[in-house]
Design an enzyme around this catalytic site. Structure first.
Site, mmCIF file in Angstrom:
data_model
loop_
_atom_site.group_PDB
_atom_site.id
_atom_site.type_symbol
_atom_site.label_atom_id
_atom_site.label_comp_id
_atom_site.label_asym_id
_atom_site.label_seq_id
_atom_site.Cartn_x
_atom_site.Cartn_y
_atom_site.Cartn_z
ATOM 1 N N ASN A 153 -42.660 -161.670 73.459
ATOM 2 C CA ASN A 153 -44.139 -161.619 73.066
ATOM 3 C C ASN A 153 -44.273 -161.158 71.545
ATOM 4 O O ASN A 153 -45.284 -161.330 71.070
ATOM 5 C CB ASN A 153 -44.999 -160.756 73.895
ATOM 6 C CG ASN A 153 -44.535 -159.360 74.283
ATOM 7 O OD1 ASN A 153 -43.297 -159.239 74.612
ATOM 8 N ND2 ASN A 153 -45.315 -158.463 73.822
ATOM 9 N N GLN A 181 -45.525 -165.526 78.085
ATOM 10 C CA GLN A 181 -45.746 -166.030 76.948
ATOM 11 C C GLN A 181 -45.500 -167.973 76.996
ATOM 12 O O GLN A 181 -45.557 -168.323 75.722
ATOM 13 C CB GLN A 181 -44.765 -165.512 75.802
ATOM 14 C CG GLN A 181 -45.527 -164.165 75.468
ATOM 15 C CD GLN A 181 -46.815 -164.457 74.679
ATOM 16 O OE1 GLN A 181 -47.132 -165.467 74.186
ATOM 17 N NE2 GLN A 181 -47.675 -163.313 74.535
ATOM 18 N N CYS A 329 -50.865 -148.147 69.346
ATOM 19 C CA CYS A 329 -51.659 -147.001 68.490
ATOM 20 C C CYS A 329 -51.811 -145.984 69.589
ATOM 21 O O CYS A 329 -52.405 -145.951 70.500
ATOM 22 C CB CYS A 329 -52.526 -147.278 67.868
ATOM 23 S SG CYS A 329 -53.327 -146.176 66.571
#
Length: 383
Positions: A153, A181, A329
């Site tokens: 991916n 994917q 993140c």
């Protein structure tokens, strides 16, 4: 400000025909496919029709396809369910690669940490291909399950699953493939592949989020993770997401019918994107981290050496360009991609990598417009 969506590997826009099919399903009245009255029978008919359509396009039997809530659940059910079934036979060794999706890696690690499985993680080369010699050495009569991603991916690398599956089956182990994917990009005939379990997700092919599927080959031992009703042949309890299932089947049908024309087009988009950036930034160091000749046609990972990924993403977002780093993140700090780390990329490439992925709605014209914007951002940051 004009917007440019180049993050199709994360999720795709829903096709209008898929939306229409889902609305029609939701408007046909209440219906639980497990109910025996007319409303339930209507729902059951839509469910069976969708399963038949999907299994036909994937080359498997309808009873080999189980609906789930998406790729993550499919990976979890395949890995944990199959590993537990294999443990009953005395097999407690798991193998995966260093560039898997977190749904696979974390499931494997959980089994190793909580249920006493041994885990081997296979390395990859600089283009993300699995080390086949290392895999062969790791396989043994104790190996319960091997899980390898089909199309990565983050960089788009496509693994040789036929070759891997043959090696896995030589020792009597099960082979799971995360094909989230590659669905819609690769032609499948599952009954012809040496694969026991394969995971899919609808929202990567212009279908709705929250619906996916797991291929479970006939005879494959697997234990259910959810307890409840007898839905999905007792493999996945819970009332089926009927509108989502219809949307999934419709999206796959569109993908399969348009694949011959669509794949060359999206390949051209990706190659033109790389070409334009290389032309615009010929005096600046940029490196393509994807195998453009053999990888997925819609994904390209590029390092803009000298430009920090986080800074690049922020500037692109402000310019209306949606892309991804392929990283998570966490607590405000950018965690660098485990995939690119496993590929052995240098620190300057690792810290400047950006993933671009293309699909429905993208055009050559907007590719050309956006490339100029990206180049201006890179030049500005360098200066």
């Amino acid at each position: 400000m004009k917007s440019y969506y180049f993050d199709h590997a994360a999720t795709t826009p829903i096709h209008p025909d898929v939306i229409a099919a889902m609305i029609a399903t939701m408007q046909q009245g209440p219906g639980n496919a497990s109910s025996i009255h007319r409303f339930g029978r209507n729902a059951k008919h839509s469910l069976n029709q969708s399963r038949d359509k999907i299994s036909s396009m994937l080359g498997c039997k309808p009873n080999e396809f189980t609906f789930t809530s998406g790729g993550t659940e499919s990976d979890n059910l395949a890995i944990i369910g199959a590993a537990r079934a294999q443990a009953l036979k005395g097999r407690k060794h798991l193998i995966t690669s260093a560039i898997e999706h977190h749904a696979v890696i974390h499931s494997m690690e959980w089994l190793a940490n909580n249920e006493g499985f041994d885990l081997t993680i296979i390395s990859v080369d600089q283009q993300g291909y699995v080390n086949m010699a290392e895999l062969q050495d790791a396989l043994s009569e104790q190996t319960a399950l091997v899980s390898i991603i089909h199309g990565n991916n983050e960089v788009g690398t496509i693994q040789p699953i036929e070759q891997i599956g043959e090696l896995v089956h030589q020792v009597g182990a099960l082979f799971h493939v995360d094909a989230v994917q590659t669905l819609g990009c690769v032609t499948y005939s599952l009954q012809q592949l040496p694969v026991d379990l394969m995971s899919f997700s609808s929202h990567k092919i212009n279908g709705p989020q929250g619906i996916g599927g797991l291929y479970i080959a006939t005879g494959t031992p697997i234990e259910a993770l959810q307890q409840g009703g007898t839905q999905e042949r007792k493999r996945r309890a819970g009332t089926e997401n009927l509108a989502g299932i219809v949307g999934f089947a419709t999206a796959l049908d569109i993908c399969v019918n348009k694949r011959e024309k669509w794949q060359p087009f999206v390949t051209n988009l990706r190659n033109r994107w790389v070409e334009l950036l290389q032309q615009e930034l010929e005096k600046y160091p940029i490196i393509v981290n994807s195998d453009l000749d053999h990888g997925l046609s819609h994904i390209v990972n590029i390092s803009f050496v000298g430009v920090d990924t986080e800074s690049m993403l922020m500037n692109l977002d402000m310019a209306g360009i949606a892309v991804s780093s392929g990283s998570a993140c966490t607590s405000g700090s950018l965690e660098r991609s485990h995939v690119l780390k496993a590929m052995g990329l240098s620190t300057d490439r690792l810290n400047s990598a950006v993933r671009f992925s293309f699909g429905m709605g993208n055009t050559i014209e907007e590719i050309e417009e956006a490339a100029t914007i990206v180049a201006s951002i890179v030049k500005r940051i360098h200066s």
